[in-house]
Design a protein around this motif. Structure first.
Motif, PDB file in Angstrom:
ATOM      1  N   LEU A 119       3.599   0.241  -0.838  1.00  0.00           N
ATOM      2  CA  LEU A 119       4.616   0.748   0.104  1.00  0.00           C
ATOM      3  C   LEU A 119       6.060  -0.125  -1.083  1.00  0.00           C
ATOM      4  O   LEU A 119       6.726   0.368  -1.195  1.00  0.00           O
ATOM      5  N   ARG A 120       5.105  -0.928  -2.110  1.00  0.00           N
ATOM      6  CA  ARG A 120       6.380  -1.882  -3.139  1.00  0.00           C
ATOM      7  C   ARG A 120       6.459  -0.377  -4.298  1.00  0.00           C
ATOM      8  O   ARG A 120       7.814  -0.962  -5.464  1.00  0.00           O
ATOM      9  N   HIS A 121       5.622   0.911  -4.020  1.00  0.00           N
ATOM     10  CA  HIS A 121       5.851   1.887  -5.520  1.00  0.00           C
ATOM     11  C   HIS A 121       5.699   3.315  -5.035  1.00  0.00           C
ATOM     12  O   HIS A 121       6.306   4.818  -5.498  1.00  0.00           O
ATOM     13  N   ARG A 122       5.930   3.091  -3.363  1.00  0.00           N
ATOM     14  CA  ARG A 122       5.864   4.529  -2.639  1.00  0.00           C
ATOM     15  C   ARG A 122       6.802   4.135  -2.161  1.00  0.00           C
ATOM     16  O   ARG A 122       7.286   3.765  -1.114  1.00  0.00           O
ATOM     17  N   SER A 123       8.035   5.789  -1.950  1.00  0.00           N
ATOM     18  CA  SER A 123       9.000   5.563  -0.741  1.00  0.00           C
ATOM     19  C   SER A 123       7.815   5.066   0.885  1.00  0.00           C
ATOM     20  O   SER A 123       7.169   6.338   1.205  1.00  0.00           O
ATOM     21  N   PRO A 124       8.510   4.639   1.842  1.00  0.00           N
ATOM     22  CA  PRO A 124       8.261   4.285   3.321  1.00  0.00           C
ATOM     23  C   PRO A 124       8.385   6.036   3.665  1.00  0.00           C
ATOM     24  O   PRO A 124       7.410   6.137   4.447  1.00  0.00           O
ATOM     25  N   THR A 125       9.350   6.458   3.237  1.00  0.00           N
ATOM     26  CA  THR A 125       8.642   7.913   3.910  1.00  0.00           C
ATOM     27  C   THR A 125       7.948   8.940   3.824  1.00  0.00           C
ATOM     28  O   THR A 125       7.030   8.909   5.061  1.00  0.00           O
ATOM     29  N   LYS A 129       4.477   9.626   6.049  1.00  0.00           N
ATOM     30  CA  LYS A 129       4.113  10.931   6.071  1.00  0.00           C
ATOM     31  C   LYS A 129       2.814  11.432   5.803  1.00  0.00           C
ATOM     32  O   LYS A 129       2.235  12.199   6.402  1.00  0.00           O
ATOM     33  N   THR A 130       2.403  10.529   4.768  1.00  0.00           N
ATOM     34  CA  THR A 130       0.498  10.637   4.529  1.00  0.00           C
ATOM     35  C   THR A 130       0.248  10.197   5.556  1.00  0.00           C
ATOM     36  O   THR A 130      -0.727  10.484   5.837  1.00  0.00           O
ATOM     37  N   LEU A 131       0.421   9.088   5.721  1.00  0.00           N
ATOM     38  CA  LEU A 131      -0.763   8.271   7.080  1.00  0.00           C
ATOM     39  C   LEU A 131      -0.573   9.465   8.368  1.00  0.00           C
ATOM     40  O   LEU A 131      -1.784   9.703   8.933  1.00  0.00           O
ATOM     41  N   HIS A 132       0.395   9.456   9.166  1.00  0.00           N
ATOM     42  CA  HIS A 132       0.684  10.797  10.187  1.00  0.00           C
ATOM     43  C   HIS A 132      -0.680  12.131   9.904  1.00  0.00           C
ATOM     44  O   HIS A 132      -1.099  12.391  10.433  1.00  0.00           O
ATOM     45  N   MET A 151       6.125  -9.465   3.075  1.00  0.00           N
ATOM     46  CA  MET A 151       7.161  -8.673   1.238  1.00  0.00           C
ATOM     47  C   MET A 151       7.637  -7.488   1.770  1.00  0.00           C
ATOM     48  O   MET A 151       8.350  -7.236   1.003  1.00  0.00           O
ATOM     49  N   HIS A 152       7.832  -7.542   3.008  1.00  0.00           N
ATOM     50  CA  HIS A 152       8.873  -5.681   3.213  1.00  0.00           C
ATOM     51  C   HIS A 152      10.040  -6.603   4.334  1.00  0.00           C
ATOM     52  O   HIS A 152      10.049  -7.836   5.161  1.00  0.00           O
ATOM     53  N   GLN A 153      10.944  -5.641   4.415  1.00  0.00           N
ATOM     54  CA  GLN A 153      11.801  -5.937   5.476  1.00  0.00           C
ATOM     55  C   GLN A 153      11.367  -5.620   6.617  1.00  0.00           C
ATOM     56  O   GLN A 153      10.202  -4.573   6.623  1.00  0.00           O
ATOM     57  N   LYS A 154      12.436  -5.947   7.847  1.00  0.00           N
ATOM     58  CA  LYS A 154      11.739  -5.570   8.676  1.00  0.00           C
ATOM     59  C   LYS A 154      12.070  -4.065   8.912  1.00  0.00           C
ATOM     60  O   LYS A 154      10.962  -4.337   9.884  1.00  0.00           O
ATOM     61  N   GLY A 155      12.617  -2.916   8.595  1.00  0.00           N
ATOM     62  CA  GLY A 155      12.195  -1.861   9.276  1.00  0.00           C
ATOM     63  C   GLY A 155      11.528  -0.935   8.589  1.00  0.00           C
ATOM     64  O   GLY A 155      10.699  -0.343   9.101  1.00  0.00           O
ATOM     65  N   THR A 156      11.171  -1.336   7.422  1.00  0.00           N
ATOM     66  CA  THR A 156      10.042  -1.089   6.572  1.00  0.00           C
ATOM     67  C   THR A 156       8.134  -0.999   7.407  1.00  0.00           C
ATOM     68  O   THR A 156       8.203  -0.786   7.458  1.00  0.00           O
ATOM     69  N   GLU A 157       8.648  -2.767   7.304  1.00  0.00           N
ATOM     70  CA  GLU A 157       7.061  -3.034   8.306  1.00  0.00           C
ATOM     71  C   GLU A 157       6.993  -2.133  10.102  1.00  0.00           C
ATOM     72  O   GLU A 157       6.251  -2.079   9.842  1.00  0.00           O
ATOM     73  N   GLY A 158       8.528  -2.511  10.503  1.00  0.00           N
ATOM     74  CA  GLY A 158       8.400  -1.326  11.849  1.00  0.00           C
ATOM     75  C   GLY A 158       7.961   0.034  11.400  1.00  0.00           C
ATOM     76  O   GLY A 158       7.803   0.051  12.838  1.00  0.00           O
ATOM     77  N   SER A 159       8.803   0.812  10.721  1.00  0.00           N
ATOM     78  CA  SER A 159       8.373   1.765  10.710  1.00  0.00           C
ATOM     79  C   SER A 159       6.893   2.050  10.345  1.00  0.00           C
ATOM     80  O   SER A 159       6.004   3.085  10.960  1.00  0.00           O
TER      81      SER A 159
END
Length: 293
Positions: A119-125, A129-132, A151-159
């Motif tokens: 997540l530090r080097h790829r976009s959360p989107t 998508k890959t995990l899904h 290490m992450h913002q709440k939005g990234t962690e929550g997504s």
């Protein structure tokens, strides 16, 4: 519930072990690896944070042959000419190829150590998508990922956690060898179950659940405040006063007898008779003729 997750009863599951600087979740991650090997599954590890020797420490016997370590620790960003595995290869096609080229007849479990590095080097989107796609594509039986929450913002962690079927949040326990697992599990029907357990991990990475914490104390409901409690006068009626009030005839409520007396005048009742004289200027056709309008 932690023991149930370790047994891996649900195929297609995605388990996130969420830790922080206060309490590491890597030992629990190794417990999930050992549990998958005990079920005779093949385990594919994307190793970004520790090398192969450290990750396999504690795995003994013939089961170690079913652990496939994809080395992203040495060159995670592909700076050398021949990197083993890089963060840019975290996509459905590359991961499916990795699993199939070293596949066994047994189902495979994908272990990500750690998802925070990706997540530090790829976009959360792109990561979500890959995990899904991995969950729905059937390339692996289950996904186990380590995530460093601080290490992450709440939005990234929550997504990312929203995609997971189970989230295990690790916190330090009262004793040094204990930890607290706060578990949120989502069933296929959409039902959400939560639990909180105290556990410790043995040297062979077996998990011992020592106790389950009871439900958190919810604040007691506040008593309804009576606004008439401290008044200098009484707003309530006693039984005697209420009966007297019901018998009281209100002045604007006419009884049947009173209505009859008012509507039907009897003999001798007073009348006002008006007879216009000759000086009255009264026009029958225009009664308002005398007004200056």
């Amino acid at each position: 519930m932690l023991t149930e997750l370790l047994q891996g009863a649900d195929a297609g599951g995605f388990v996130i072990i969420q830790d922080s600087i206060r309490c590491s979740g890597r030992h629990l991650l190794k417990s999930f690896i050992n549990a998958a090997l005990h079920r005779e599954e093949a385990v594919h590890v994307l190793g970004f944070e520790v090398d192969e020797e450290e990750l396999k420490d504690g795995v003994k016997g013939s089961a170690i042959d079913r652990v496939h370590f994809h080395n992203a620790y040495t060159d995670p960003l592909g700076w050398t000419d021949h990197p083993a595995f890089t963060v840019h290869q975290f996509c459905l096609e590359e991961l499916t190829h990795l699993v199939k080229q070293s596949s066994h007849s047994r189902p495979a479990t994908l272990v990500i150590d750690s998802l925070s590095w990706i997540l530090r080097h790829r976009s959360p989107t792109a990561v979500c998508k890959t995990l899904h796609q991995l969950r729905k594509g059937g390339a692996v039986r289950a996904i186990i990922a380590l995530l460093h929450a601080d290490m992450h913002q709440k939005g990234t962690e929550g997504s990312v956690c929203h995609l997971a079927t189970s989230v295990i949040t690790i916190a330090p326990g009262m004793n040094g060898d204990q930890a607290v697992a706060k578990i949120t599990k989502r069933s296929k029907s959409g039902k959400v179950m939560q639990d909180e357990e105290i556990f410790n991990i043995n040297e062979d990475f077996t998990v011992i659940v020592q106790s389950k914490l009871g439900p958190k104390n919810t604040p007691t409901e506040e008593k309804e405040v009576d606004p008439t409690a401290n008044l200098t006068f009484n707003l309530r009626l006693s039984d005697t006063e209420r009966k007297a009030k019901e018998k009281l005839a209100l002045p604007f409520v006419f009884s049947k007898e009173k209505k009859t007396a008012l509507l039907h005048s009897g003999p001798g009742s007073g009348r006002i008779l008006y007879e216009p004289d000759s000086n009255d200027d009264y026009d029958q056709e225009d009664p308002d003729d005398d007004l200056d309008v």
